[in-house]
Design a protein around this motif. Structure first.
Motif, mmCIF file in Angstrom:
data_model
loop_
_atom_site.group_PDB
_atom_site.id
_atom_site.type_symbol
_atom_site.label_atom_id
_atom_site.label_comp_id
_atom_site.label_asym_id
_atom_site.label_seq_id
_atom_site.Cartn_x
_atom_site.Cartn_y
_atom_site.Cartn_z
ATOM 1 N N ASP A 1 -3.510 50.222 57.961
ATOM 2 C CA ASP A 1 -3.423 48.939 57.262
ATOM 3 C C ASP A 1 -2.969 49.191 55.828
ATOM 4 O O ASP A 1 -3.691 49.823 55.053
ATOM 5 N N PRO A 2 -1.794 48.697 55.432
ATOM 6 C CA PRO A 2 -1.311 48.987 54.080
ATOM 7 C C PRO A 2 -2.192 48.392 52.989
ATOM 8 O O PRO A 2 -2.223 48.900 51.868
ATOM 9 N N THR A 3 -2.924 47.317 53.310
ATOM 10 C CA THR A 3 -3.792 46.708 52.302
ATOM 11 C C THR A 3 -5.104 47.472 52.158
ATOM 12 O O THR A 3 -5.743 47.434 51.105
ATOM 13 N N GLY A 4 -5.537 48.115 53.229
ATOM 14 C CA GLY A 4 -6.823 48.799 53.221
ATOM 15 C C GLY A 4 -8.009 47.858 53.215
ATOM 16 O O GLY A 4 -9.151 48.291 53.066
#
Length: 231
Positions: free
Chosen positions: A144-147
């Motif tokens: 997940d790029p947002t974390g």
């Protein structure tokens, strides 16, 4: 009360008298259940009890007896004591009896059935709100790029809401692993027998509507005839 369940999706949902202050209409215990004058109860119900020590041990059991089969639930006091206390209060006051689960989602990453609004509109609640008890142990979404997103596993029982500290009566039942930010209080799990019932409802799909093929009322109308504590 319009309940928000998913980021960047559609709007979702949401013993004795409580010790409320006449000035503030907030119970004096640690849960601080607060009257919502602008959002009156969809069905009359008093504020929950709010003792100085909120019970925080044990796993009360509740059965949602639906027209499509039983949905047994196991609540977790340690995980969300104020939420469990409120939910059991609403069960005891028959708030959920003769209600319809008004929303089902079938997004690739969000599959839930939402219930708990006697008005059957997605806007109704108990006339009070209370604080969040947010989960801290949900697994992160891989890559997940947002974390920020987490996995709400199949079988999770959680509260719907309209933003921080707006929990009321609406709840959702996770039918398949779903991806959300950890902004929704988890307060129990669905038993295997309940998941079998939910699988049948999910297999029926979404009722035709002009807005979405993956978000709307379940095609198999799901009525809760009675919610009762069983353990």
């Amino acid at each position: 009360m319009k309940i928000l369940l998913a980021v960047a999706l559609m709007a979702v949902l949401g013993g004795g008298t409580a010790q409320a202050s006449p000035e503030s209409d907030v119970t004096r215990g640690p849960c601080g259940y607060e009257v919502t004058p602008d959002e009156p109860a969809a069905r009359p119900v008093p504020l929950p009890p709010d003792p100085r020590h909120t019970p925080d041990h044990g796993y009360p059991e509740v059965l949602l007896a639906t027209n499509l089969g039983p949905v047994p639930l196991v609540l977790d006091r340690a995980q969300a004591p104020c939420t469990v206390q409120s939910f059991l209060h609403l069960v005891r006051k028959k708030f959920y009896d003769d209600t319809t689960c008004h929303r089902m989602t079938a997004y690739p990453t969000l599959k839930v059935l939402q219930c708990g609004d006697p008005s059957n509109t997605g806007e109704g609640g108990p006339g009070y709100k209370y604080k969040d008890e947010l989960p801290t142990d949900l697994a992160p979404v891989p890559n997940d790029p947002t974390g920020l997103r987490r996995i709400y596993p199949r079988g999770t029982l959680a509260m719907a809401n309209a933003g921080p500290a707006t929990n009321g009566s609406q709840f959702f039942l996770v039918t398949s692993d779903s991806v959300l930010r950890p902004n929704y209080t988890v307060f129990g799990r669905i038993s295997p027998a309940g998941l079998a019932t939910l699988d049948k409802i999910a297999a029926g799909g979404i009722a035709p509507n002009p807005d979405s093929q993956v978000d709307g009322r379940p095609a198999l109308t799901t009525d809760i005839g009675r919610a009762k504590r069983t353990g």
